[in-house]
Design a protein around this motif. Structure first.
Motif, PDB file in Angstrom:
ATOM      1  N   LEU A  98       1.474   2.183  -7.650  1.00 43.92           N
ATOM      2  CA  LEU A  98       1.948   2.450  -6.295  1.00 43.92           C
ATOM      3  C   LEU A  98       3.355   3.022  -6.344  1.00 43.92           C
ATOM      4  CD1 LEU A  98       0.761  -0.836  -4.566  1.00 43.92           C
ATOM      5  CD2 LEU A  98      -0.129   1.457  -4.113  1.00 43.92           C
ATOM      6  N   ARG A 119       0.968   5.693  -1.729  1.00 36.65           N
ATOM      7  CA  ARG A 119       0.425   6.671  -2.666  1.00 36.65           C
ATOM      8  C   ARG A 119       0.434   6.083  -4.082  1.00 36.65           C
ATOM      9  NH1 ARG A 119       3.335  10.301   0.743  1.00 36.65           N
ATOM     10  NH2 ARG A 119       1.882  11.694   1.834  1.00 36.65           N
ATOM     11  N   VAL A 120      -0.443   6.600  -4.906  1.00 36.63           N
ATOM     12  CA  VAL A 120      -0.520   6.156  -6.293  1.00 36.63           C
ATOM     13  C   VAL A 120      -0.348   7.353  -7.209  1.00 36.63           C
ATOM     14  CG1 VAL A 120      -1.941   4.116  -5.859  1.00 36.63           C
ATOM     15  CG2 VAL A 120      -3.036   6.342  -6.221  1.00 36.63           C
ATOM     16  N   ALA A 163       0.831  -1.200   0.000  1.00 36.11           N
ATOM     17  CA  ALA A 163       0.000   0.000   0.000  1.00 36.11           C
ATOM     18  C   ALA A 163       0.867   1.251   0.000  1.00 36.11           C
ATOM     19  CB  ALA A 163      -0.910   0.006   1.228  1.00 36.11           C
ATOM     20  N   PRO A 172       5.768   1.868  -2.059  1.00 33.52           N
ATOM     21  CA  PRO A 172       4.789   1.215  -1.180  1.00 33.52           C
ATOM     22  C   PRO A 172       5.449   0.571   0.033  1.00 33.52           C
ATOM     23  CG  PRO A 172       5.274  -0.193  -3.059  1.00 33.52           C
ATOM     24  CD  PRO A 172       6.002   1.099  -3.293  1.00 33.52           C
ATOM     25  N   ASP A 203      -2.486   5.084 -11.334  1.00 30.50           N
ATOM     26  CA  ASP A 203      -2.787   4.156 -10.242  1.00 30.50           C
ATOM     27  C   ASP A 203      -1.653   3.195  -9.927  1.00 30.50           C
ATOM     28  OD1 ASP A 203      -5.199   5.354  -9.928  1.00 30.50           O
ATOM     29  OD2 ASP A 203      -6.379   3.765 -10.871  1.00 30.50           O
ATOM     30  N   TYR A 216      -3.848   0.189  -2.777  1.00 31.12           N
ATOM     31  CA  TYR A 216      -3.191  -1.018  -2.288  1.00 31.12           C
ATOM     32  C   TYR A 216      -3.419  -2.156  -3.273  1.00 31.12           C
ATOM     33  CZ  TYR A 216      -7.722  -2.944  -0.796  1.00 31.12           C
ATOM     34  OH  TYR A 216      -8.996  -3.433  -0.772  1.00 31.12           O
TER      35      TYR A 216
END
Length: 874
Positions: free
Chosen positions: A801, A794-795, A792, A804, A799, A838
């Motif tokens: 990651l 920010r993207v 998980a 992560p 979209d 995520y």
């Protein structure tokens, strides 16, 4: 008349002078000022004529002088003190011996070249100098390293210039008996050899020479022995010479023969057998094959032997470009490992698979040495933070399904061996406040965050030191330039102008390195008129000292040298810019201290590290460089200047060079030269420049040390590799090999199924916690064979990651459901604001893996979006 045979007649030293031989044969003299001073006092003129080589010196001193020294009480007292100091250095405990248990009993370090000293010319450039500094720092730290390389009878080429500035190569023959080497001998006095089987029933034999680098033995293999045929005798003729088959034989001898030489050395001397093998670049990659063959001969199958070898192997890559990697025709490799050739117990197809480019864009017809090196090592690294990132991207195809950031290649930023590269004058000034012993500890072992003692040195002393070193460089440049012009065919009557070349009061810029195109030797020539105006400025002139070698087969590199030489030959500017041929360690040790600015302008990010700027910094020279290699990592305005880069995707090569050259000129005109020439304060000195020198030494100096680098290798790579090696018993190796085969066989059917969430909060707010539940199909694998993770962070706009974090999920039941799926669950905390997302993935897991990415296997959700598995917050 020409002699039909050549040999060396050694002097017989009087008994009181016998310790001189031991001091000369241990290369610690190359970085120990006290030992060099002792040899210089034997005969100062001969010492200079011998290039500071004590072996040559002792071979040329007249018997009368030796007899005189044997009766000189003061000299004998100094000799005794030097011998005792060497004995304490080589035999006493050092940093490594003071660490906790668990470190490797020994480490074998393989490299195709080693730059220890100009008296042992077995290097071409940065890779070899780095390897030499690695051995020296390991010696200072007490790391039980064994170096392994080849002894090239011609070394790397010597360089001169033709009258029109074209590079000329010369290959003088090196007699091992005239070098600081000794043959490794068996108990009966016969020389120790290694042998490799070649196709057709022939063999390649090599003698083992020993160079003692402080505490570290360096084994060098030499194929020029009478037992070999004419072709085999020439295998170790030149560094980086010959065609593909010649290079392949060199690398087989280095890797396979090198392991056999290490075994022989340990057997003869009682040295601990290495638990860790370090491959410095792919040239020595075959060492892993030889170690596999050893284990197969003892009864282990190939796959188990591979796991045992990988556990204790470290691979360092030094190139940021695929073109810098050795790649051989796979048929050529197959012939060398085929019937009646080397490693008969290993199927040749298994050999070829190790070097196969089995990734998108790879060439199925080649054998890639770096790819083999990575597959044979459980741990790998680049040589700067940026280079580690570039390497992960370059080799990401070997770990499909993983983001480049997760590719298991770390980085250890290179360092340089300060006692080798710091000028004696700098050392004396720096040690005045802390004492010689403390200074030796700081430079050799390192560990300090700052060198605060530099703050106590006055502006006047720093400026006088810089001017003195600049003056020494001016004299050195004039001497070398005169020699170069004589080689170009000029007579003494034409060379009076050389007495006016350079000025000890003018800002001096140095640029010296190999000359591949990406280092951009001629970027400074992009605008001739603008460069001339900088060189000839009436109030703030600059002067340039340039050196470098192009590979003999690199015609474009030679043209770059010729272009620069022709510019420097112009009578209008030749007193301000010079090109010095035959760049090597001897020249470098004068160049770094004498320059005010060290220039480096490669194409970013193609400089793996660029350690020349580190050596300059240790002498109080400021860096002016593109943000590449180590400079990208440690640049601060206190230490120098960063040349802006124009590396946008829409900028072509010509336009990029124009923009970056203009930025270089701007920096010199507007920021660098004004600061050097401005006078401030009551002293009338350039106090802001002097403060930059002081901060460079205080804050940057401790970072760039080879001692820091080797300590990082020990703590982050050697120690973990030794633990893995010990854990990888025969039974464990078989278990791991069987487990990997089972996992690889079942992995195509592993699936990430339905993903659902429940939230402790009705809104997705910072600090909220989600409970993830995911159904995973393990295709017959057990839960202990895998790790299920939530990733998980920010993207971005697509979209994806970014940076992560991963959280392991746990099975929520004791068995699979009716459809054969396991249910995993776990909490996920929303710890960041902004666009957040995520995913869930499955990785292989085993206690003997160094990384979850090691197998290059990962299972991710399918194309159909799982429930609530997309972006959570916008």
């Amino acid at each position: 008349m020409k002699a039909i045979r050549r040999f060396t007649v050694r002097p017989v030293l009087p008994r009181p002078l016998r310790p001189l031989s031991d001091l000369a044969r241990n290369l610690r003299w190359s970085w120990h000022a006290g030992t060099r001073d002792l040899f210089r006092s034997v005969d100062p003129e001969r010492w200079a004529a011998c290039g500071g080589d004590p072996v040559r010196l002792l071979g040329s001193v007249p018997p009368a002088r030796l007899a005189e020294l044997a009766g000189d009480g003061e000299f004998l007292a100094r000799l005794t003190a030097a011998a005792e100091d060497l004995a304490e250095y080589t035999g006493g405990p050092r940093w490594y011996q003071e660490q906790s248990d668990g470190l490797p009993a020994a480490v074998a370090y393989f490299s195709p070249e080693f730059g220890i000293t100009a008296a042992l010319p077995q290097y071409s450039g940065g890779l070899g100098i780095l390897a030499g500094d690695h051995l020296k720092a390991a010696s200072d730290l007490g790391v039980p390293l064994i170096g392994v390389g080849l002894l090239y009878r011609h070394g790397y080429f010597r360089q001169s210039l033709s009258r029109d500035g074209w590079q000329q190569e010369h290959y003088p023959v090196l007699d091992p008996n005239e070098l600081p080497l000794a043959p490794l001998a068996r108990p009966d006095g016969t020389p120790a050899h290694v042998s490799l089987a070649l196709p057709g029933g022939t063999s390649l034999r090599a003698r083992i020479w020993l160079a003692q680098v402080g505490r570290v033995p360096l084994l060098l293999l030499d194929s020029d022995v009478e037992d070999n045929g004419a072709g085999e005798r020439c295998v170790t003729d030149r560094l980086y010479g010959g065609g593909s088959e010649h290079r392949l034989l060199q690398e087989m001898l280095l890797g396979i023969g090198g392991v056999r030489a290490v075994r022989e050395y340990c057997e003869l001397t009682g040295h601990p057998r290495p638990e860790v093998f370090h491959t410095n670049e792919g040239h020595a990659g075959f060492l892993g094959l030889e170690r596999i063959h050893e284990l197969v001969t003892e009864g282990l199958d190939f796959d188990a032997a591979l796991e045992a070898v990988r556990a204790g192997t470290v691979f360092t890559t030094h190139t940021p470009v695929p073109a810098g990697i050795d790649r051989f025709d796979r048929n050529l490799v197959a012939r060398q490992f085929g019937q009646d050739a080397e490693l008969p117990r290993i199927d040749v197809d298994r050999v070829l698979r190790l070097g196969a480019e089995t990734y998108p864009g790879g060439d199925p017809g080649v054998f890639n040495m770096a790819v083999m090196g990575l597959r044979l090592a459980q741990r790998a690294n680049g040589v700067s933070l940026l280079h580690g990132k570039v390497s992960r991207e370059m080799f990401a195809g070997l770990w499909p399904g993983f983001d480049p950031e997760e590719v298991p290649i770390t980085s250890v930023t290179n360092g340089v061996h300060a006692p080798t590269w710091v000028a004696p004058e700098v050392l004396r000034l720096g040690t005045r406040g802390v004492g010689e012993r403390r200074a030796e500890e700081e430079l050799g072992v390192g560990g300090s965050e700052r060198w605060d003692a530099v703050r106590d040195i006055s502006d006047e002393e720093i400026w006088e030191l810089r001017r003195s070193l600049r003056g020494q460089l001016v004299e050195e440049v004039r001497r070398r330039l005169r020699d170069s012009w004589r080689q170009r065919g000029a007579g003494d009557a034409e060379l009076g102008w050389i007495d006016g070349v350079l000025d000890p009061d003018v800002l001096t810029i140095g640029f010296a390195r190999r000359v591949p195109s990406y280092k951009r030797l001629t970027l400074m020539l992009r605008d001739h008129e603008r460069l001339r105006s900088l060189l000839l400025h009436p109030e703030r002139p600059v002067q340039l000292v340039v050196a470098g070698k192009a590979h003999p087969a690199d015609e474009s590199g030679k043209r770059l040298i010729q272009e620069l030489v022709r510019f420097a030959d112009d009578p209008k500017v030749r007193h301000r810019i010079v090109f010095l041929p035959d760049y090597g360690m001897g020249m470098a040790q004068k160049l770094y201290p004498g320059c005010d600015i060290w220039l480096n302008n490669p194409l970013r990010p193609l400089e793996a590290c660029g350690t020349s700027g580190m050596k300059a910094a240790l002498n109080g020279c400021l860096n002016l460089s593109v943000l590449d290699g180590w400079w990208d990592e440690w640049f601060q305005p206190d230490f120098g200047w960063a040349i802006p880069t124009a590396d946008g995707t829409g900028t072509g090569p010509e336009r990029r060079d124009d923009l970056e050259a203009a930025a270089l000129y701007d920096l010199l005109e507007r920021r660098v030269t004004p600061r050097f020439y401005e006078k401030g304060g009551s002293t009338g000195l350039p106090d802001r420049w002097i403060e930059m020198v002081r901060r460079t030494l205080t804050h940057l100096g401790p970072k760039v040390l080879a001692g820091r680098m080797v300590r990082e290798y020990v703590e982050r790579l050697y120690a973990p590799a030794a633990r893995s090696h010990r854990a990888m018993t025969v039974e464990a190796a078989r278990e791991l090999a069987d487990w990997k085969a089972r996992v690889r066989g079942g992995w195509p059917a592993v699936r990430v199924g339905h993903v659902e969430t429940s939230s402790a909060s009705s809104t997705a707010e910072l600090g909220a916690t989600l409970t993830l539940r995911v159904r995973v199909g393990l295709a017959g694998l057990a839960p202990e064979d895998v790790e299920v993770q939530a990733a998980a962070g920010r993207v971005d706009a697509e979209d994806r990651l970014t940076a992560p974090t991963t959280v392991p999920l746990k099975p929520s039941s004791h068995g699979p459901d009716t459809e054969g799926n396991w249910v995993y669950e776990g909490p996920l905390t929303l710890d960041r604001t902004g666009p957040f997302g995520y995913t869930v993935r499955v990785l292989p897991a085993h206690r003997l893996l160094a990384s979850g990415a090691e197998l290059g296997l990962v299972a991710l959700p399918g194309e159909e979006p799982a429930e609530a598995a997309g972006v959570l917050m916008r």
